[in-house]
Structure formats: C-alpha cells, structure tokens
Scaffold this motif. Structure first.
Motif, PDB file in Angstrom:
ATOM      1  N   TYR A  44     -38.491  -4.477  24.973  1.00 61.32           N
ATOM      2  CA  TYR A  44     -39.439  -5.250  25.781  1.00 61.32           C
ATOM      3  C   TYR A  44     -40.014  -4.405  26.920  1.00 61.32           C
ATOM      4  CZ  TYR A  44     -41.276  -8.861  28.878  1.00 61.32           C
ATOM      5  OH  TYR A  44     -42.086  -9.607  29.691  1.00 61.32           O
ATOM      6  N   THR A  48     -44.058  -3.953  28.184  1.00 59.45           N
ATOM      7  CA  THR A  48     -44.610  -4.158  29.525  1.00 59.45           C
ATOM      8  C   THR A  48     -45.183  -2.867  30.099  1.00 59.45           C
ATOM      9  OG1 THR A  48     -42.441  -3.820  30.572  1.00 59.45           O
ATOM     10  CG2 THR A  48     -43.036  -6.074  29.974  1.00 59.45           C
ATOM     11  N   GLU A  51     -48.702  -2.366  28.725  1.00 56.56           N
ATOM     12  CA  GLU A  51     -49.656  -3.261  29.371  1.00 56.56           C
ATOM     13  C   GLU A  51     -49.995  -2.769  30.779  1.00 56.56           C
ATOM     14  OE1 GLU A  51     -50.194  -8.007  30.471  1.00 56.56           O
ATOM     15  OE2 GLU A  51     -48.330  -7.294  29.571  1.00 56.56           O
ATOM     16  N   ASP A  52     -48.979  -2.363  31.535  1.00 55.87           N
ATOM     17  CA  ASP A  52     -49.203  -1.874  32.895  1.00 55.87           C
ATOM     18  C   ASP A  52     -50.049  -0.604  32.898  1.00 55.87           C
ATOM     19  OD1 ASP A  52     -47.726  -3.955  33.913  1.00 55.87           O
ATOM     20  OD2 ASP A  52     -45.889  -2.782  34.179  1.00 55.87           O
ATOM     21  N   GLU A  65     -52.691  -8.488  24.936  1.00 54.29           N
ATOM     22  CA  GLU A  65     -51.480  -7.804  24.497  1.00 54.29           C
ATOM     23  C   GLU A  65     -50.918  -8.460  23.241  1.00 54.29           C
ATOM     24  OE1 GLU A  65     -47.942  -7.256  23.615  1.00 54.29           O
ATOM     25  OE2 GLU A  65     -47.606  -8.532  25.367  1.00 54.29           O
ATOM     26  N   LYS A 130     -35.983  -7.125  32.264  1.00 51.95           N
ATOM     27  CA  LYS A 130     -36.854  -6.578  31.224  1.00 51.95           C
ATOM     28  C   LYS A 130     -36.270  -5.347  30.531  1.00 51.95           C
ATOM     29  CE  LYS A 130     -39.951  -3.903  34.259  1.00 51.95           C
ATOM     30  NZ  LYS A 130     -41.367  -3.795  34.721  1.00 51.95           N
TER      31      LYS A 130
END
Length: 223
Positions: A44, A48, A51-52, A65, A130
């Motif tokens: 995961y 993230t 995406e960041d 996403e 996360k």
C-alpha cells in the motif's frame, strides 16, 4: 505549455525517481492535466508514494488512481492479524489519540472511524498504518470536532497562506462560516491546492474545509 506526452513523461520520471518505485510497473496516462495511474504494486505504501509523486509534478491538475495492491504468498495476512497490528501502530503514534479511533478491516482494507480534535491527527493515523504488511487500502472516515470554541479567524488563515512560499502569489480566496472554511480561486498546481487546504485545517476551531480551488495550467492540445 505542456503537451499530454510531455506531462506523461514528467510523471513517469517522477515516479521512477522515488526509491520505492523505481522498479514498479506503473502506467501513466495524461490528458489535459488529468493523470491516471494504473498497474499493480506489492504494498500500500508504494501505491500512496506513486500518487504523491504524481501530485507534485508541474501541470498535474488531478490524479485518478487505479493502482491495485496484490501480495505474493508472503504478504497475505488474516484481517484479524491486520487489525491487531493497526491498533498497535496507532497506539505507538504519539500524534494519535488511539482510544478515540475505531478500526475495521475487511479483505485487507482498513477503515478508520471516530472523532478527533485536529486534522493533523487524522492524517497521522493514516500515516501510522500505511507501511503495514497486508494492508491493501485505507478508508479514513475520522471526523473532526475541534475542542476550540473560538470563532475561526479568516484573517489568520489568509496570513498563513501569504507566509507560505509555494502559494503566496496564488489567487486564493478564504470564506468562513461558523466552523467551515471554503477555499476558492486558482492555483497552478495540485500541490498548491493541497497545501492551501493543509494550512486551512491548521486554524483553531476548523471542523470542515471545502476546497473549491481550481488548478489552471496551459496545455498543448495534442496526444
């Protein structure tokens, strides 16, 4: 101005620049500032991070996403085991009042619920979990109910935005109604939009932030 092809290349390079992602197979589609991420990763945190990384690229106005998290046999965990690790991670995060958070896990997806006083605590709760093995996604449904009873000061938010080097020359407007802050106007990057929202959340007494800021960037209309 950027073409769709140029934006796609910039996002691909930004993702590959991240150490966690340099070997990940992530697809990038760019169309008039909207970037869609596809592919499969084995954690995961990689999802993230991708995406960041995309959000920080100049010219990106929105990120869609669609990355899937798929584990090998080594990464599969029972929901009960994941829930216990989530509770433990929240307990050890000094920023998170863990006794105020309820945790649900279903097929690797973690849902956080409850009520906290500050948005940074809500963000910290997600950050704390996360990295956990077995987590496929996080639904952060924690609500904010500030203990501060004073009225939200519009001028204080405007001054905080003006102090921030990354957004102080942008066209951002602040409106306050009770505990709700509404941001509007235009900025030139998705990162600036998110940064304005983060600043607004830091104001004492804020329960809601409506981020209506639009991201405007010039694109060459070509595929």
């Amino acid at each position: 101005m950027k073409s769709n092809e140029s934006l796609q290349k910039d996002v691909q390079e930004a993702i590959k620049w991240e150490p966690l992602l340099n070997a990940a197979e992530i697809g990038v589609i760019a169309k008039d500032g909207v970037v869609t991420l596809t592919g499969t990763v084995d954690s995961y945190i990689k999802k993230t991070e991708a995406e960041d990384a995309a959000k920080k690229v100049s010219g990106v106005s929105a990120v869609v996403e669609k990355i899937e998290v798929k584990f090998g046999d080594w990464g599969i965990k029972e929901d009960g085991d994941i829930a216990r690790e989530v509770l433990n991670a929240l307990k050890w995060s000094w920023q998170v009042p863990s006794d105020k958070i309820e945790v649900k896990v279903e097929k690797g997806w973690v849902t956080l619920e409850g009520e906290l006083s500050w948005n940074y605590q809500k963000d910290a709760a997600k950050t704390a979990i996360k990295n956990l093995l077995g987590v496929k996604g996080v639904i952060n449904s924690i609500k904010i109910a500030s203990d501060v009873k004073d009225a939200v000061e519009k001028a204080d938010i405007e001054k905080a935005i003006a102090r921030n080097w990354s957004i102080n020359d942008q066209d951002i407007h602040v409106k306050v109604a009770g505990n709700r802050v509404t941001l509007s106007g235009e900025v030139s990057s998705l990162f600036q939009k998110d940064e304005a929202q983060r600043i607004a959340w830091n104001a004492p007494g804020v329960w809601f932030v409506d981020n209506e800021i639009s991201v405007q960037y010039d694109y060459l209309m070509m595929d």
